[in-house]
Design a protein around this motif. Structure first.
Motif, PDB file in Angstrom:
ATOM      1  N   ILE A  86       6.129  -8.999  -4.403  1.00  0.00           N
ATOM      2  CA  ILE A  86       6.529  -8.826  -5.796  1.00  0.00           C
ATOM      3  C   ILE A  86       5.899  -7.718  -6.373  1.00  0.00           C
ATOM      4  O   ILE A  86       6.510  -6.665  -7.026  1.00  0.00           O
ATOM      5  N   THR A  87       4.605  -7.560  -6.131  1.00  0.00           N
ATOM      6  CA  THR A  87       3.690  -6.406  -6.591  1.00  0.00           C
ATOM      7  C   THR A  87       4.190  -5.032  -5.984  1.00  0.00           C
ATOM      8  O   THR A  87       4.351  -4.024  -6.640  1.00  0.00           O
ATOM      9  N   CYS A 120       0.709  -0.987   0.172  1.00  0.00           N
ATOM     10  CA  CYS A 120      -0.040   0.137  -0.038  1.00  0.00           C
ATOM     11  C   CYS A 120       1.009   1.285   0.043  1.00  0.00           C
ATOM     12  O   CYS A 120       0.607   2.116  -0.920  1.00  0.00           O
ATOM     13  N   ILE A 121       1.810   1.196   0.662  1.00  0.00           N
ATOM     14  CA  ILE A 121       2.747   2.454   0.955  1.00  0.00           C
ATOM     15  C   ILE A 121       3.292   2.690  -0.517  1.00  0.00           C
ATOM     16  O   ILE A 121       3.430   3.698  -1.150  1.00  0.00           O
ATOM     17  N   CYS A 122       3.796   1.373  -1.127  1.00  0.00           N
ATOM     18  CA  CYS A 122       4.405   1.763  -2.746  1.00  0.00           C
ATOM     19  C   CYS A 122       3.442   2.238  -3.784  1.00  0.00           C
ATOM     20  O   CYS A 122       3.719   2.917  -4.566  1.00  0.00           O
ATOM     21  N   ILE A 123       2.176   1.635  -3.436  1.00  0.00           N
ATOM     22  CA  ILE A 123       1.191   2.229  -4.459  1.00  0.00           C
ATOM     23  C   ILE A 123       1.060   3.519  -4.391  1.00  0.00           C
ATOM     24  O   ILE A 123       0.798   4.511  -5.324  1.00  0.00           O
ATOM     25  N   ALA A 158       7.303   0.073  -6.341  1.00  0.00           N
ATOM     26  CA  ALA A 158       8.451   0.707  -5.893  1.00  0.00           C
ATOM     27  C   ALA A 158       9.370   0.989  -7.018  1.00  0.00           C
ATOM     28  O   ALA A 158      10.009   2.245  -7.141  1.00  0.00           O
ATOM     29  N   GLY A 159       9.630   0.234  -7.926  1.00  0.00           N
ATOM     30  CA  GLY A 159      10.248   0.395  -9.052  1.00  0.00           C
ATOM     31  C   GLY A 159       9.565   1.543 -10.013  1.00  0.00           C
ATOM     32  O   GLY A 159      10.282   2.499 -10.721  1.00  0.00           O
ATOM     33  N   LEU A 160       8.373   1.413 -10.211  1.00  0.00           N
ATOM     34  CA  LEU A 160       7.631   2.564 -10.997  1.00  0.00           C
ATOM     35  C   LEU A 160       7.866   3.621 -10.392  1.00  0.00           C
ATOM     36  O   LEU A 160       7.815   4.620 -10.893  1.00  0.00           O
ATOM     37  N   ARG A 210       1.621   6.584  -6.997  1.00  0.00           N
ATOM     38  CA  ARG A 210       0.691   7.377  -7.537  1.00  0.00           C
ATOM     39  C   ARG A 210       0.971   9.005  -7.393  1.00  0.00           C
ATOM     40  O   ARG A 210       0.967   9.966  -8.038  1.00  0.00           O
ATOM     41  N   VAL A 211       1.836   9.253  -6.210  1.00  0.00           N
ATOM     42  CA  VAL A 211       2.237  10.699  -5.942  1.00  0.00           C
ATOM     43  C   VAL A 211       3.507  10.926  -7.171  1.00  0.00           C
ATOM     44  O   VAL A 211       3.442  12.087  -7.568  1.00  0.00           O
TER      45      VAL A 211
END
Length: 215
Positions: A157-158, A80-83, A163-165, A87-88
């Motif tokens: 993995i998701t 959730c943090i990486c999502i 995080a990579g994006l 977005r930010v």
């Protein structure tokens, strides 16, 4: 007995609580969940090392429930943090409304709290390991592969992909800002050279007097 387990686990647990006030005011559910799972896991390790330091008697069987749900709760909170970071960083939504924030909080609550509680209900067996405490045994089967290993692995993995994006978006924005900085600086230099003649460098007094003189 390993006497270092208890103080290290307790110090690690309470160190996590330092960030809670700021994230509580900001309403960051995923970060709060991450801190909660880290806190409970370290508390369980510390209490387990204290209680079962020299025995393997069944004393607190409920600890296995909390310990197991943290195995899914930690990667879920990271996801959730990486999502949110993705977005930010992408700047797809320049403005965030109160309703958007509430939907994100609801989604993070379901992923970081609801799903771990669901998986917690699927485990009920535990083993006692002397000097460490209770740990979840796993009956190796198809169901165990999906529940115990595959689900946290897919979530991790998701989270790694998101995080990579996010890192990609941040790097692109950084490069773009550098390109614009170089462009504007070069334009300013070119216009200055075209408008103002280059003066010879003689002495500091001449330079200072020329700088003070009107152009």
């Amino acid at each position: 007995m390993h006497p270092e387990f208890v103080p290290i686990a307790l110090i690690s647990a309470f160190s996590v609580l330092i960030v809670l006030p700021w994230h509580w005011r900001a309403g960051n559910v995923a970060t709060l969940a991450l801190a909660f799972w880290l806190f409970t896991s370290n508390i369980i390790y510390g209490v387990g090392a204290a209680i079962w330091g020299d025995n393997a008697d069944i004393v607190i069987p409920v600890c296995i429930k909390i310990d197991y749900r943290s195995n899914f709760g930690l990667p879920a909170a990271c996801l959730c943090i990486c999502i949110h970071l993705e977005r930010v960083a992408s700047v797809r939504n320049s403005q965030t409304t109160i309703s958007d924030k509430r939907r994100r909080q609801l989604f993070e609550t379901m992923i970081c709290v609801g799903l771990p509680l669901f998986f917690m209900g699927l485990r009920y067996r535990f083993d006692i390991i002397e000097e460490y405490g209770c740990r979840p045994p796993t009956y190796f089967s198809i169901a165990a592969i999906f529940i115990v290993w595959l689900s946290p692995l897919l979530v991790s993995i998701t989270a790694l992909v998101c995080a990579g994006l996010a890192l990609k978006h941040f790097m692109v924005r950084r490069v773009s800002s550098m390109v614009w900085g170089v462009t504007t600086t070069a334009d300013a230099l070119w216009f200055t050279v075209m408008a103002v003649p280059i003066r010879p460098w003689t002495t500091c007094d001449d330079v200072h007097s020329a700088a003070l003189a009107p152009i």
